[in-house]
Write a protein that holds these residues in place. Structure first.
Motif, short mmCIF file in Angstrom:
data_model
loop_
_atom_site.label_atom_id
_atom_site.label_comp_id
_atom_site.label_asym_id
_atom_site.label_seq_id
_atom_site.Cartn_x
_atom_site.Cartn_y
_atom_site.Cartn_z
N VAL A 297 -30.31 5.93 6.50
CA VAL A 297 -31.74 5.59 6.49
C VAL A 297 -31.89 4.07 6.47
CG1 VAL A 297 -32.56 7.74 5.51
CG2 VAL A 297 -31.78 5.94 3.97
N VAL A 298 -33.08 3.62 6.86
CA VAL A 298 -33.29 2.22 7.20
C VAL A 298 -34.49 1.67 6.46
CG1 VAL A 298 -33.56 0.61 9.14
CG2 VAL A 298 -32.48 2.84 9.53
N VAL A 370 -31.86 -3.40 6.26
CA VAL A 370 -30.73 -2.86 5.50
C VAL A 370 -30.63 -1.38 5.81
CG1 VAL A 370 -29.74 -2.47 3.21
CG2 VAL A 370 -31.03 -4.57 3.66
N ILE A 371 -29.41 -0.87 5.90
CA ILE A 371 -29.19 0.56 6.08
C ILE A 371 -28.36 1.10 4.92
CG2 ILE A 371 -29.44 0.62 8.58
CD1 ILE A 371 -26.39 0.50 8.84
N ALA A 372 -28.59 2.37 4.59
CA ALA A 372 -27.82 3.07 3.58
C ALA A 372 -27.15 4.27 4.23
CB ALA A 372 -28.72 3.52 2.43
N TYR A 413 -33.86 4.46 -0.38
CA TYR A 413 -35.06 3.69 -0.04
C TYR A 413 -35.43 2.74 -1.17
CZ TYR A 413 -36.53 6.44 4.11
OH TYR A 413 -36.64 7.01 5.35
N LEU A 414 -35.38 3.24 -2.40
CA LEU A 414 -35.72 2.40 -3.56
C LEU A 414 -34.76 1.23 -3.69
CD1 LEU A 414 -36.56 5.27 -6.08
CD2 LEU A 414 -38.19 3.56 -5.23
N THR A 415 -33.47 1.51 -3.56
CA THR A 415 -32.46 0.46 -3.69
C THR A 415 -32.66 -0.63 -2.64
OG1 THR A 415 -30.80 1.94 -4.64
CG2 THR A 415 -29.99 -0.02 -3.48
N MET A 416 -32.84 -0.22 -1.40
CA MET A 416 -32.97 -1.21 -0.32
C MET A 416 -34.23 -2.06 -0.50
SD MET A 416 -31.57 0.84 3.06
CE MET A 416 -32.65 2.27 2.90
N ALA A 417 -35.33 -1.44 -0.88
CA ALA A 417 -36.56 -2.21 -1.08
C ALA A 417 -36.41 -3.22 -2.21
CB ALA A 417 -37.72 -1.25 -1.38
N GLU A 418 -35.78 -2.81 -3.31
CA GLU A 418 -35.61 -3.73 -4.43
C GLU A 418 -34.75 -4.93 -4.02
OE1 GLU A 418 -34.53 -3.69 -9.20
OE2 GLU A 418 -33.81 -2.04 -7.93
N ILE A 419 -33.69 -4.69 -3.27
CA ILE A 419 -32.81 -5.78 -2.82
C ILE A 419 -33.58 -6.71 -1.88
CG2 ILE A 419 -30.81 -6.28 -1.35
CD1 ILE A 419 -29.52 -3.74 -2.54
#
Length: 538
Positions: A297-298, A370-372, A413-419
């Protein structure tokens, strides 16, 4: 002027046959037929050819080389990717990027090179009985392929897209590190996904395949291997037909390849498809099942400064914190990376339409992404998907996403947004049909908590396909043994990512290289004592 080693080699006498241009049927007799020219097939072909064996490499995609790579998405995707970079799962919910050309996905990947994570190897030993899946046994094979393909730390500072991932992680106390790359003399252009125009990427196209061809191997490209022919417990032939382009009907002329041994290395969708089309023994119904993707996810952020994610090495920074902080069989973990940004790929990935979509594209130069990559296959809640055949014999991957993976997607999604906010983002937008740009972390956190986690709502992609022909000691649970040898057919092996019993939790090319090198070396030791015939006899 940049030299083109492929065109030079063909001019010097390499045996390369364009199956789509044949004007008559063709018979080829060799020691080994290798189906596929990507990570597994390229390594296998080189090792077998160097052992003195006559090798034929059958590749469905076209033979393109640096002279053809012009850093243009509109040319690269139709020429070099499966289904013009539009391959999707059965429900259209996941886009799967795979190479379809000589060199396979190694020709178009972003060069990220990781050894198999220790936790993955431990799980393969304990849960799947793989006795040789340990760091000590694999270390010499990793080292061999790292040297062969110039895999080493990248000494150039990361581009802004990657450095923003690093800076955001650093501010939050999240460990991040640099990615090793398989390049030599890289110009730092940033267009790896469209084929390397300078031959710096050490893909199969410029390394193992030229070495095999120089030793007399024959390459048959634009050739779809339709079926393997079995007699008793042995294969006696492979039958292929020319295919002009993805989606084109097969040509009228048949290619029949006979050999002592056959190796499937057509990838984790292609290899199961060949087996299914051939109707080979599969008493426990394993072929094509437990296929894994690293569902990805992106999250896109608009930064106050130019990012220009289309310039510079595409992937150079990663974080495994959210893999390492959870057990492999616990809640799904995910790897964080920063992908390159090019307008067509960005345009089809960004959500929305009309004015809202145009507004995002206007910010293209300031976008950071960012991608996870989710580690699937280690928990009963992520059983993977299944490769099936359509009515015309082409493969299709059915890959439903269950609640276990959806929970991990929301966390990602939460992790990427926070970073991204920690790195200074003005706004952050998860790639989800119901999402809107959030202006701060608190707003993003609340909005992501309310997003419906459902197929065709969240934008899910993947460039990694694994499983479908799993290896292991028990024929009731595995199709091949740890040497890659088929449990029910004496002269068939599988040497690609389809043999992995789960996903690996990292970009898979180096893992495929190492396993293929070990398997091919074992096979060469068994076959090489017989005097080789001339490749391509017809």
């Amino acid at each position: 002027m940049i030299s083109d080693p492929i065109r030079e080699g063909i001019a010097a006498g390499w045996k390369a046959i364009d199956a789509a241009a044949l004007e008559r049927d063709l018979d080829i007799e060799v020691d080994v037929v290798v189906a596929g020219s990507g990570a597994g097939g390229g390594v296998t072909a080189e090792i077998l050819a160097q052992a003195g064996l006559a090798v034929a490499i059958v590749e469905e995609g076209p033979l393109k080389s640096s002279s053809d790579f012009r850093m243009l998405e509109r040319e690269a995707y139709p020429q070099l990717y499966q289904e013009s970079a539009g391959r999707q799962t059965k429900d259209k919910a996941i886009t799967v990027l795979q190479g379809r050309c000589v060199g396979g996905s190694t020709t178009v990947n972003w060069t990220s090179s990781f050894r198999t994570p220790p936790g993955t190897l431990a799980h393969w030993r304990s849960a799947h009985g793989l006795a040789r899946a340990d760091e000590g046994s694999l270390a010499p094979w990793f080292a061999r392929m790292e040297e062969r393909l110039s895999i080493s730390p990248w000494p150039v500072p990361p581009n802004e897209n990657n450095d923003l991932l690093r800076r955001g992680c650093e501010k939050l106390g999240i460990p991040a590190a640099a990615i090793r790359r398989n390049v030599k003399g890289c110009w730092n252009l940033g267009y790896c996904g469209m084929g390397c125009p300078t031959n710096a990427k050490q893909s199969m196209l410029v390394t193992t395949l030229p070495a095999a061809l120089a030793k007399g191997a024959v390459l048959v490209h634009r050739a779809r291997l339709e079926r393997l022919v079995v007699s008793g417990d042995r294969l006696v032939a492979a039958e292929a037909r020319g295919i002009a382009a993805s989606g084109s009907p097969p040509s009228a002329h048949r290619i029949r390849l006979t050999a002592r041994h056959f190796v499937l290395a057509a990838g984790a969708i292609g290899s199961p498809a060949i087996l299914l089309r051939s109707g080979l023994p599969d008493p426990h119904g394993l072929v094509g099942r437990r296929t894994f993707l690293h569902p990805t996810v992106v999250s896109a952020a608009v930064m106050p400064q130019p990012v220009r994610g289309f310039e510079g090495a595409p992937q150079t920074i990663y974080s495994d914190h959210f893999l390492d902080s959870v057990p492999v069989d616990g809640p799904v973990g995910y790897k964080l990376e920063a992908p390159p940004l090019h307008p067509i790929l960005a345009g089809i990935t960004l959500p929305g339409f009309g004015r809202s979509h145009a507004g995002l594209m206007k910010e293209f130069a300031n976008l950071q992404v960012v991608i996870a990559l989710l580690r699937d296959g280690f928990h009963p809640g992520s059983p993977g998907g299944r490769v099936q055949l359509r009515a015309d014999g082409s493969p299709e991957l059915d890959y439903p996403l269950g609640e276990f993976l959806w929970e991990g997607i929301r966390r990602a999604y939460l992790t990427m947004a926070e970073i991204q906010f920690a790195a200074g983002a003005k706004s952050v937008l998860p790639m989800h049909e119901d999402a809107a740009p959030a202006r701060d972390w608190a707003q993003a956190k609340a909005a992501i908590a309310d997003l419906p986690m459902a197929a065709l709502r969240a934008r899910v992609v993947s460039a990694h396909v694994m499983g479908g022909c799993p290896m292991g000691p028990d024929p009731r649970q595995a199709l091949v043994d740890e040497r890659g040898r088929h449990h029910h057919l004496a002269n068939l092996s599988v040497h690609d990512g389809s043999v992995f019993p789960t996903s690996i939790g990292a970009n898979p090319q180096l893992t495929i290289y190492a396993h293929a090198a070990r398997m091919a070396s074992d096979l060469a030791g068994e076959l090489a004592p017989v005097s080789p015939r001339a490749a391509g006899r017809s």
